[in-house]
Write an enzyme that holds these catalytic residues in place. Sequence first.
Site, PDB file in Angstrom:
ATOM      1  N   ILE A   1       0.841  -1.190   0.000  1.00  0.00           N
ATOM      2  CA  ILE A   1       0.000   0.000   0.000  1.00  0.00           C
ATOM      3  C   ILE A   1       0.882   1.248   0.000  1.00  0.00           C
ATOM      4  CG2 ILE A   1      -1.742   1.280   1.317  1.00  0.00           C
ATOM      5  CD1 ILE A   1      -2.575  -1.387   2.564  1.00  0.00           C
ATOM      6  N   GLY A   2       0.470   2.281  -0.738  1.00  0.00           N
ATOM      7  CA  GLY A   2       1.124   3.568  -0.573  1.00  0.00           C
ATOM      8  C   GLY A   2       1.749   4.129  -1.827  1.00  0.00           C
TER       9      GLY A   2
ATOM     10  N   GLY B   1       0.980  -8.798   5.413  1.00  0.00           N
ATOM     11  CA  GLY B   1       1.502  -9.841   4.529  1.00  0.00           C
ATOM     12  C   GLY B   1       2.953  -9.652   4.156  1.00  0.00           C
TER      13      GLY B   1
ATOM     14  N   GLU C   1      -1.141  -9.391  -2.438  1.00  0.00           N
ATOM     15  CA  GLU C   1      -2.124  -9.269  -1.361  1.00  0.00           C
ATOM     16  C   GLU C   1      -3.186  -8.246  -1.727  1.00  0.00           C
ATOM     17  OE1 GLU C   1      -1.896  -7.258   2.996  1.00  0.00           O
ATOM     18  OE2 GLU C   1      -0.451  -8.846   2.593  1.00  0.00           O
TER      19      GLU C   1
END
Length: 617
Positions: A213-214, A333, A235
């Site tokens: 994420i990000g 994850g 993921e």
Amino acid sequence: MLTCPKSGAGVQWGDLLKSGCRIFIGSNAAVPNALVADLIEHSHGLHDIEVTHILTLSDNVWATPRYRDLFKVNSLFIGGANVREAIAEGRADYTPCFLSEIPSLFREKILPLDVALVMVSPPDEFGYCSLGVSVDVVSAAVRFARRVVAQVNPRMPRTSGHSFVHTDQIDAWLEEAEELPELPPAELDQVTEQIGQYVSLLVDNGATLQLGIGKIPDAVLRYLGNHRDLGVHSEMISDGIIDLMKSGVINNRKKTFHRGKAVTTFCMGTRRLYDFVDGNPHVEFYPAEHTNSPTRIARNDKMVSINGAIEVDLTGQVVSDSIGRRFYSGIGGQVDFIRGAALSRGGKPIIALPSTTRDGKRSRIVTTLTPGGGVVTSRGHVHYVVTEYGIAWLHGKSIRERALELIRIAHPKFRRELLEEVRNFYWVPEYQEQAPTSVPELGPVESKKFTFDGIEYTLRPLRPADERRLQEFFYTHNKETLLMRYNHHVTQMSREKSCSLVSVDQRRDLALCFTDRQGQAEVIQGVGRYYYNPADNSCEVAFVIKESRRGKGIATALLEEMEEIARSRGIDRMMAYVRRDNRPMLAVFENRGFSARLGEDAEELILELDLQRGEDS
């Protein structure tokens, strides 16, 4: 009002719950907010309900002080201000766990679930609803909870894969439309762009990607437009994959597990992403115990795992879930995919982070971890660490080599301090004095690619961590090569000598090497350097190429690059001293326009090039 899907009769929360029960709340962009609001509204007489969940893209109202008597949060991954604050204040708990193992907590009744609150799409003609954008651990919660209560949301996409729940698995539902929360692509700054560019260099054509994420994953995707035949086993996925799939860059053809399909367990992004996965047969959603299983991840050849970190110490320990003693996120994850990529044939586990904190006052490459910092990924798991200053390859490296590699990619203003601090722990010997420096003339990623005789080479600066590689390079030379290079019979390259040759102030002198890959190992095949003489603004150049790689153009390319760098630095003349019987080396210099004259030693020629007259002259 809650109703029973089978009978249509109304259902009361009191029929499903009692005080002290444990409930699960759906994940990521599929938080059933209308269900939570309905539960709160009808919670009279209920107390001490434990709420467990992973990341929830929501206002997390259940974690506010107002509902402390009704709910007690036990988060398996921290996200959102209310949850983070509740944990910091002691009103909530954090239970660290690999995402791949959370389903087993429910299955083995370590965290038995009384009720799972989830969001689904409306059922199809066969009675199947879809978990949509969040299958992850929601799938396990549905399977192992005593009761399942669903918010039926017509705005939820119907996703492909193992995302379906039949109405006979649902005990009660609430039909209410709700826009899914959106996570717009982040604004990328120069630091993030540079990190993305470096990481993209580690992605081979035909690789399979996992992205976290990000901003950094978004930046990486931006630099993959010229790649071919990429796959996805991740993921999560975000908006960044849409255009790459539409253009055919991501086509999943070369995957060796789930060939032809992009595989994920949840997605978060804009409505464009949610519409993209809706009914898309090329993107399949699977439970977390499947997507995040390291052994299944490893079935993808060339698996590339890209994850972030809060800080990394000079041995390679990665802190990801806390800032000191303040818990910030979770294990998630990261380790699942780091390990899976490490086990993959040709795989690359990558940790990517900016070199400093946002205000630039603190290095995120540190000698000692912040007290309380949680090591999520151990030093044994780490292969690559990337900052905006380069790529550190740690796999198979000693502690000393790791420290030097990581200092090299730290922010320049902290490198000297890190080198001095690390010496206190005896990881770097006393003769290692020069902090790593850069060669910006080689471009934004400080390297260039060349192909000679069908073999791909990388031209890059020599680095302090190359000490052992340079020793190995030296001991491949025969006696003739050593005589031609050093003008006498050298028999030893000690660690101290090798260290002095790779620990160069590249702002003044220059030391470059050509390397290639032999398996996962990087091997030096040629070295070129010059030494600057400020007295007359000249530099003395020398280079040596491994015997088996001569006559292919490596020496000429090295000399051309060194000329260009010296010229751009305003150096007037380039000099070289070459034995008269070294005809191949003399030919390289003569072809580049060097003039020759006899030196004091009759066996030696002095070659000279006026750099400021221009290459054509």
